[in-house]
Design an enzyme around this catalytic site. Structure first.
Site, PDB file in Angstrom:
ATOM      1  N   GLN A  53      -2.260 -12.552  -4.115  1.00  0.00           N
ATOM      2  CA  GLN A  53      -2.151 -11.438  -4.252  1.00  0.00           C
ATOM      3  C   GLN A  53      -3.466 -11.077  -5.136  1.00  0.00           C
ATOM      4  OE1 GLN A  53       0.614 -12.424  -3.386  1.00  0.00           O
ATOM      5  NE2 GLN A  53       1.626 -11.156  -1.702  1.00  0.00           N
ATOM      6  N   ASP A  90       6.195  -0.896  -3.195  1.00  0.00           N
ATOM      7  CA  ASP A  90       6.742  -1.006  -1.253  1.00  0.00           C
ATOM      8  C   ASP A  90       7.644  -0.135  -1.563  1.00  0.00           C
ATOM      9  OD1 ASP A  90       5.668  -4.079  -2.622  1.00  0.00           O
ATOM     10  OD2 ASP A  90       5.820  -4.029  -0.611  1.00  0.00           O
ATOM     11  N   ARG A 108       9.489  -7.152   8.572  1.00  0.00           N
ATOM     12  CA  ARG A 108       9.414  -7.323   6.580  1.00  0.00           C
ATOM     13  C   ARG A 108      10.924  -5.772   6.771  1.00  0.00           C
ATOM     14  NH1 ARG A 108       3.756  -7.829   3.083  1.00  0.00           N
ATOM     15  NH2 ARG A 108       5.937  -8.992   1.996  1.00  0.00           N
TER      16      ARG A 108
HETATM   17  O1  MRU Z   1       4.043  -8.801   0.340  1.00  0.00           O
HETATM   18  P1  MRU Z   1       2.628  -8.012   0.056  1.00  0.00           P
HETATM   19  O2  MRU Z   1       1.699  -8.276  -0.973  1.00  0.00           O
HETATM   20  O3  MRU Z   1       3.215  -6.870   0.923  1.00  0.00           O
HETATM   21  O4  MRU Z   1       3.656  -7.221  -1.611  1.00  0.00           O
HETATM   22  C1  MRU Z   1       2.198  -6.006  -1.956  1.00  0.00           C
HETATM   23  C2  MRU Z   1       3.061  -4.873  -2.536  1.00  0.00           C
HETATM   24  O5  MRU Z   1       4.416  -5.640  -3.566  1.00  0.00           O
HETATM   25  C3  MRU Z   1       2.073  -4.305  -3.357  1.00  0.00           C
HETATM   26  O6  MRU Z   1       2.074  -3.514  -4.739  1.00  0.00           O
HETATM   27  C4  MRU Z   1       2.261  -2.980  -2.740  1.00  0.00           C
HETATM   28  O7  MRU Z   1       2.763  -3.040  -1.408  1.00  0.00           O
HETATM   29  C5  MRU Z   1       1.300  -1.800  -3.120  1.00  0.00           C
HETATM   30  S1  MRU Z   1       0.114  -1.982  -2.790  1.00  0.00           S
HETATM   31  C6  MRU Z   1      -0.447  -0.114  -2.235  1.00  0.00           C
END
Ligand code: MRU
Length: 339
Positions: free
Chosen positions: A194, A235, A89
């Site tokens: 999520q 992220d 990723r």
């Molecule tokens: O695709 P994901 O579910 O990994 O994306 C996660 C997010 O965008 C969260 O908001 C981010 O990682 C912050 S987690 C503390």
């Protein structure tokens, strides 16, 4: 249990499979690098800080599995593993950070088994530190919330996105722990939900008042005065932008329009001083995430799809960034903040 952990008995990585929540709570074990990479790509483990721990444990796993008979061969194996894990990723900077920090520990080792020991110890440190960091960050952020506030959040930046406690939800947990009455509005976060699946589940387990809305309702609830503050995770944070789950940018524009404070909660490991908004790779995900909901078709099976996993919120839309080092109000110089 923690979102992700190391099992000393089986020398494997254990994690809660987040693709199944909230319908099923299942702990899975990754005993090979391939199974870890599959778990990361399919979001069984997800969220920037949890990915940092996954990357770190991935190096420890590769070290355990390696049949190398000398130090150079083991380091070669670990470099291949590091590259493979980082490629799963691209946007959450914590994944590469966790891998690199664990690889950095190799210089403390003098022999083959020493390398295996130090990378596992460093991975465990990263996981432990994540919990401490989130608790510190939570305490700083809790001061920004007032008793009676309703906080809107997007995606899941809770304990399931970290090793434990959470960033955005960690701030909310800390405020509740400090005795404040906080209500949460969780955006469902299409296409993988999520927010709807994980944030609501987490908060309900902790008896924190949460109301689920669809992503397209955020302007409506803000215009009705139903939101006092927005808190999201991140992220990757560059000097000019915050990268977070797709839809975050929209909420930031709406918050600005309605003069609602827009906070980002993230550990220092999420900051990236080496990039700017236009040099960060935004992960593009499978078209079928939008054409299907699980196995149910919800769009023409061959419709063209655009499915970026993240967007960039310009720093002008951010009221403050909450970190373990304190609260920082833009404009700030990333180099000074990271010093
Ligand atoms: O695709 P994901 O579910 O990994 O994306 C996660 C997010 O965008 C969260 O908001 C981010 O990682 C912050 S987690 C503390």
């Amino acid at each position: 249990m923690r979102t992700i952990d190391w099992n000393d008995d089986s020398n494997s990585i254990v994690m809660i499979d987040q693709t199944l929540l909230p319908m099923e709570y299942k702990v899975i074990e990754c005993k090979t690098l391939a199974s870890l990479c599959e778990a990361i790509k399919s979001l069984r483990v997800r969220g920037a800080p949890a990915l940092g721990a996954a990357g770190a444990y991935g190096i420890a796993l590769a070290a355990t599995l390696s049949s190398a008979s000398d130090m150079d061969a083991l380091i070669r194996d670990l470099n291949v593993a590091a590259k493979t894990i980082k490629a799963t990723r691209p946007t959450a900077v914590n994944l590469a950070w966790g891998v690199d920090r664990t690889m950095g520990a190799i210089s403390d080792a003098y022999d083959l088994s020493g390398i295996k020991d130090v990378v596992l110890a460093e991975a465990k440190n990263i996981a432990d530190e994540d919990v401490e960091t989130n608790k510190k960050l939570g305490k700083h952020g809790a001061k920004l919330l007032e008793d009676g506030d309703t906080v809107m959040t997007h995606c899941n930046a809770g304990k399931m996105a970290c090793v434990d406690w959470g960033t955005a939800l960690g701030v909310i947990r800390s405020a509740v722990e400090a005795g404040k009455d906080i209500k949460v509005i969780a955006c469902e976060t299409r296409p993988l939900n999520q927010g709807g699946r994980i944030t609501t589940w987490e908060l309900m387990q902790d008896n924190i008042d949460v109301t689920l809305i669809s992503d397209s309702m955020s302007g409506h609830v803000m215009s009705k005065g139903m939101v006092d503050k927005v808190i999201v995770g991140a992220d990757r944070i560059t000097g000019d932008a915050v990268f977070n789950k797709i839809g975050t940018y929209t909420h930031s524009v709406l918050a600005r329009e309605h003069e609602i404070p827009f906070f980002v909660a993230a550990p220092i490991s999420t900051f990236d001083p080496n990039n700017w908004e236009d040099t960060v790779t935004i992960e593009q995900r499978d078209a079928n995430e939008l054409r299907f909901f699980k196995d149910v078709q919800i769009a023409p099976a061959d419709v063209k799809v655009y499915n970026p996993a993240f967007d960039a919120t310009p720093m002008e839309n951010v009221t403050a960034v909450i970190t373990e080092k304190g609260v920082f109000y833009p404009p700030f110089l990333l180099d000074e903040l990271l010093a």
